[in-house]
Design a protein around this motif. Structure first.
Motif, short mmCIF file in Angstrom:
data_model
loop_
_atom_site.label_atom_id
_atom_site.label_comp_id
_atom_site.label_asym_id
_atom_site.label_seq_id
_atom_site.Cartn_x
_atom_site.Cartn_y
_atom_site.Cartn_z
N MET A 15 54.49 8.76 -92.79
CA MET A 15 53.22 9.01 -92.12
C MET A 15 53.25 8.48 -90.69
O MET A 15 52.76 9.12 -89.77
CB MET A 15 52.07 8.38 -92.91
CG MET A 15 51.82 9.09 -94.22
SD MET A 15 50.47 8.47 -95.27
CE MET A 15 50.06 6.89 -94.69
N LEU A 16 53.86 7.31 -90.50
CA LEU A 16 53.95 6.75 -89.16
C LEU A 16 54.85 7.58 -88.27
O LEU A 16 54.56 7.80 -87.09
CB LEU A 16 54.48 5.31 -89.22
CG LEU A 16 53.53 4.29 -89.84
CD1 LEU A 16 54.24 2.95 -89.99
CD2 LEU A 16 52.27 4.14 -89.01
N VAL A 17 55.96 8.06 -88.85
CA VAL A 17 56.90 8.87 -88.08
C VAL A 17 56.25 10.19 -87.66
O VAL A 17 56.42 10.66 -86.55
CB VAL A 17 58.19 9.12 -88.89
CG1 VAL A 17 59.04 10.19 -88.25
CG2 VAL A 17 58.97 7.83 -89.03
N SER A 18 55.49 10.77 -88.57
CA SER A 18 54.90 12.07 -88.27
C SER A 18 53.83 11.97 -87.20
O SER A 18 53.60 12.93 -86.47
CB SER A 18 54.33 12.71 -89.54
OG SER A 18 53.23 11.96 -90.01
N CYS A 19 53.17 10.84 -87.09
CA CYS A 19 52.14 10.59 -86.06
C CYS A 19 51.19 11.77 -85.90
O CYS A 19 50.94 12.23 -84.78
CB CYS A 19 52.78 10.23 -84.73
SG CYS A 19 53.66 8.67 -84.77
N GLY A 20 50.72 12.27 -87.00
CA GLY A 20 49.75 13.35 -86.92
C GLY A 20 50.36 14.74 -86.91
O GLY A 20 49.64 15.72 -86.98
N SER A 21 51.67 14.85 -86.80
CA SER A 21 52.28 16.17 -86.82
C SER A 21 52.25 16.70 -88.26
O SER A 21 52.10 15.95 -89.21
CB SER A 21 53.71 16.14 -86.29
OG SER A 21 54.53 15.43 -87.19
N GLU A 22 52.41 17.99 -88.41
CA GLU A 22 52.28 18.59 -89.73
C GLU A 22 53.53 18.42 -90.58
O GLU A 22 53.46 18.51 -91.80
CB GLU A 22 51.92 20.07 -89.59
CG GLU A 22 50.53 20.24 -89.01
CD GLU A 22 50.09 21.69 -89.02
OE1 GLU A 22 50.64 22.47 -89.80
OE2 GLU A 22 49.17 22.01 -88.26
N SER A 23 54.68 18.19 -89.99
CA SER A 23 55.89 18.00 -90.78
C SER A 23 56.56 16.69 -90.38
O SER A 23 56.44 16.23 -89.25
CB SER A 23 56.85 19.17 -90.58
OG SER A 23 57.29 19.20 -89.25
N VAL A 24 57.26 16.12 -91.34
CA VAL A 24 57.94 14.86 -91.11
C VAL A 24 59.32 15.14 -90.54
O VAL A 24 60.05 16.00 -91.04
CB VAL A 24 58.06 14.08 -92.44
CG1 VAL A 24 58.89 12.83 -92.27
CG2 VAL A 24 56.68 13.74 -92.97
N ASP A 25 59.69 14.42 -89.50
CA ASP A 25 61.02 14.51 -88.92
C ASP A 25 61.97 13.76 -89.84
O ASP A 25 61.97 12.52 -89.86
CB ASP A 25 60.99 13.91 -87.51
CG ASP A 25 62.33 13.93 -86.82
OD1 ASP A 25 63.37 14.06 -87.49
OD2 ASP A 25 62.34 13.79 -85.59
N GLN A 26 62.75 14.48 -90.64
CA GLN A 26 63.62 13.86 -91.63
C GLN A 26 64.66 12.93 -90.99
O GLN A 26 64.97 11.89 -91.56
CB GLN A 26 64.31 14.92 -92.49
CG GLN A 26 63.40 15.57 -93.49
CD GLN A 26 62.87 14.58 -94.52
OE1 GLN A 26 63.63 13.85 -95.17
NE2 GLN A 26 61.55 14.55 -94.69
N GLU A 27 65.17 13.30 -89.84
CA GLU A 27 66.15 12.44 -89.17
C GLU A 27 65.53 11.09 -88.82
O GLU A 27 66.13 10.04 -89.06
CB GLU A 27 66.73 13.11 -87.91
CG GLU A 27 67.71 14.22 -88.18
CD GLU A 27 67.06 15.57 -88.48
OE1 GLU A 27 65.83 15.71 -88.30
OE2 GLU A 27 67.79 16.47 -88.92
N GLN A 28 64.34 11.12 -88.28
CA GLN A 28 63.67 9.87 -87.92
C GLN A 28 63.33 9.06 -89.17
O GLN A 28 63.47 7.84 -89.19
CB GLN A 28 62.40 10.14 -87.10
CG GLN A 28 61.74 8.88 -86.58
CD GLN A 28 62.61 8.11 -85.61
OE1 GLN A 28 63.28 8.69 -84.76
NE2 GLN A 28 62.61 6.79 -85.72
N LEU A 29 62.91 9.74 -90.22
CA LEU A 29 62.59 9.06 -91.48
C LEU A 29 63.82 8.37 -92.06
O LEU A 29 63.76 7.20 -92.46
CB LEU A 29 62.01 10.04 -92.49
CG LEU A 29 61.66 9.46 -93.86
CD1 LEU A 29 60.63 8.35 -93.75
CD2 LEU A 29 61.18 10.57 -94.79
N VAL A 30 64.95 9.06 -92.07
CA VAL A 30 66.19 8.48 -92.59
C VAL A 30 66.60 7.27 -91.76
O VAL A 30 66.92 6.21 -92.31
CB VAL A 30 67.32 9.54 -92.60
CG1 VAL A 30 68.68 8.89 -92.78
CG2 VAL A 30 67.07 10.57 -93.68
N ALA A 31 66.58 7.41 -90.46
CA ALA A 31 66.99 6.31 -89.58
C ALA A 31 66.06 5.11 -89.72
O ALA A 31 66.52 3.96 -89.81
CB ALA A 31 67.02 6.79 -88.13
N THR A 32 64.77 5.35 -89.78
CA THR A 32 63.79 4.27 -89.90
C THR A 32 63.92 3.58 -91.25
O THR A 32 63.80 2.36 -91.35
CB THR A 32 62.36 4.81 -89.71
OG1 THR A 32 62.27 5.42 -88.43
CG2 THR A 32 61.33 3.72 -89.82
#
Length: 132
Positions: A15-32
């Protein structure tokens, strides 16, 4: 910390990575997520670090204790070689969604002012990214 709590934390991270966007950035989620697991290690939360590993075959308590001991040994070696790990930064990640696999690239910033990029292989199990 159990897998349920890790899953909740991964959802919060998404949820934090998406910052209001409709889809989650999987690359950022994995890295985080990889960064979070290694931060557990730096914070001395060895059980949480070990829970971030892929245990699809429920390891024995003795094996988990061995993994905790290895994590502590790793930190002692980093202290000896580089005056410890001062911080961990996200570099990037590559995700293979079809195979539920990824590589997270983190930068270990050491206490001796050097740094090193490391790769953390990850696997997705039940919508949770875990270290391989």
């Amino acid at each position: 910390m159990g897998r349920g709590r890790l899953l909740r934390m991964a959802v919060v991270a998404a949820m934090l990575v998406s910052c209001g966007s409709e889809s989650v950035d999987q690359e950022q989620l994995v890295a985080t997520t990889a960064q979070l697991y290694y931060q557990y290690l730096l914070d001395g939360k060895y059980d949480d670090f070990v829970e971030g590993m892929d245990h699809h075959l429920s390891p024995s308590p003795a094996y988990k204790e061995q993994l905790r001991a290895n994590a502590k040994m790793f930190l002692r070696q980093q202290e000896k070689d580089h005056k410890g790990i001062a911080s961990i930064l996200v570099s990037r990640a590559e995700v293979d969604e079809q195979n539920h696999a990824a590589n997270a690239y983190l930068v270990f910033c050491y206490g001796d002012s050097t740094s090193e990029e490391v790769v953390v292989p990850m696997v997705e199990r039940d919508k949770l990214w875990l270290m391989r």
